[in-house]
Design an enzyme around this catalytic site. Sequence first.
Site, PDB file in Angstrom:
ATOM      1  N   HIS A  22      65.412  41.844  13.049  1.00 26.30           N
ATOM      2  CA  HIS A  22      66.227  40.657  13.317  1.00 26.30           C
ATOM      3  C   HIS A  22      65.972  39.525  12.321  1.00 26.30           C
ATOM      4  O   HIS A  22      66.631  38.489  12.402  1.00 26.30           O
ATOM      5  CB  HIS A  22      65.959  40.144  14.735  1.00 26.30           C
ATOM      6  CG  HIS A  22      66.640  40.962  15.778  1.00 26.30           C
ATOM      7  ND1 HIS A  22      66.155  42.172  16.206  1.00 26.30           N
ATOM      8  CD2 HIS A  22      67.789  40.748  16.460  1.00 26.30           C
ATOM      9  CE1 HIS A  22      66.972  42.667  17.125  1.00 26.30           C
ATOM     10  NE2 HIS A  22      67.979  41.832  17.288  1.00 26.30           N
ATOM     11  N   TRP A  76      75.035  48.581  14.443  1.00 28.85           N
ATOM     12  CA  TRP A  76      73.795  47.897  14.836  1.00 28.85           C
ATOM     13  C   TRP A  76      73.160  48.590  16.046  1.00 28.85           C
ATOM     14  O   TRP A  76      71.959  48.828  16.077  1.00 28.85           O
ATOM     15  CB  TRP A  76      74.077  46.428  15.131  1.00 28.85           C
ATOM     16  CG  TRP A  76      72.854  45.673  15.571  1.00 28.85           C
ATOM     17  CD1 TRP A  76      72.513  45.328  16.851  1.00 28.85           C
ATOM     18  CD2 TRP A  76      71.815  45.178  14.742  1.00 28.85           C
ATOM     19  NE1 TRP A  76      71.326  44.655  16.866  1.00 28.85           N
ATOM     20  CE2 TRP A  76      70.875  44.547  15.579  1.00 28.85           C
ATOM     21  CE3 TRP A  76      71.571  45.206  13.375  1.00 28.85           C
ATOM     22  CZ2 TRP A  76      69.715  43.952  15.085  1.00 28.85           C
ATOM     23  CZ3 TRP A  76      70.419  44.611  12.880  1.00 28.85           C
ATOM     24  CH2 TRP A  76      69.508  43.990  13.732  1.00 28.85           C
ATOM     25  N   TRP A  77      73.973  48.899  17.033  1.00 28.85           N
ATOM     26  CA  TRP A  77      73.449  49.581  18.220  1.00 28.85           C
ATOM     27  C   TRP A  77      72.803  50.909  17.838  1.00 28.85           C
ATOM     28  O   TRP A  77      71.732  51.242  18.338  1.00 28.85           O
ATOM     29  CB  TRP A  77      74.554  49.828  19.229  1.00 28.85           C
ATOM     30  CG  TRP A  77      75.053  48.623  19.945  1.00 28.85           C
ATOM     31  CD1 TRP A  77      74.493  47.370  19.971  1.00 28.85           C
ATOM     32  CD2 TRP A  77      76.216  48.551  20.753  1.00 28.85           C
ATOM     33  NE1 TRP A  77      75.247  46.534  20.741  1.00 28.85           N
ATOM     34  CE2 TRP A  77      76.311  47.231  21.238  1.00 28.85           C
ATOM     35  CE3 TRP A  77      77.192  49.465  21.106  1.00 28.85           C
ATOM     36  CZ2 TRP A  77      77.341  46.816  22.069  1.00 28.85           C
ATOM     37  CZ3 TRP A  77      78.218  49.062  21.936  1.00 28.85           C
ATOM     38  CH2 TRP A  77      78.290  47.737  22.413  1.00 28.85           C
TER      39      TRP A  77
END
Length: 104
Positions: A22, A76-77
Site C-alpha cells: 500500500h 488489485w484484488w
Amino acid sequence: MVRKAFVMSVHPGYEEEYKKRHNPIWKELEDEIRAHGGKNYSIFLDRKTRMLFGYIELEDEDRWKKLAETPVCKKWWAYMKEIMPSNPDNSPVSRDLEEVFHID
C-alpha cells in the site's frame, strides 16, 4: 457525503507485506478510487489481532460500488488475495461498520 468504515484482516506474518503493497498504492488504483467518488481514505492495522480498519468518505455509495467492476480493482484484488482472507471473486472479506457517533 457518506462516511464508510469497514473491517478486514491480514493473514499471520503478512502484516509488513500488506503495508508494503500500500506504500505507495498503484497510481491507477488511486485514480479509480477518486474517479468513483472516494476521498480521505485510510486503513489502520491492529497488529495484535491483524484486523484492518478502513475509513473512506464517499460522494455516493452506488457510484463507489461500481469501482469493483473496474479492471484495476479486480487486478488489485488478485494481487492481494494471498495475503488476506478473500471471497471467491478475490475481493477481500470485509464487514461494514455501523456509525454510532460522530463529531465534525
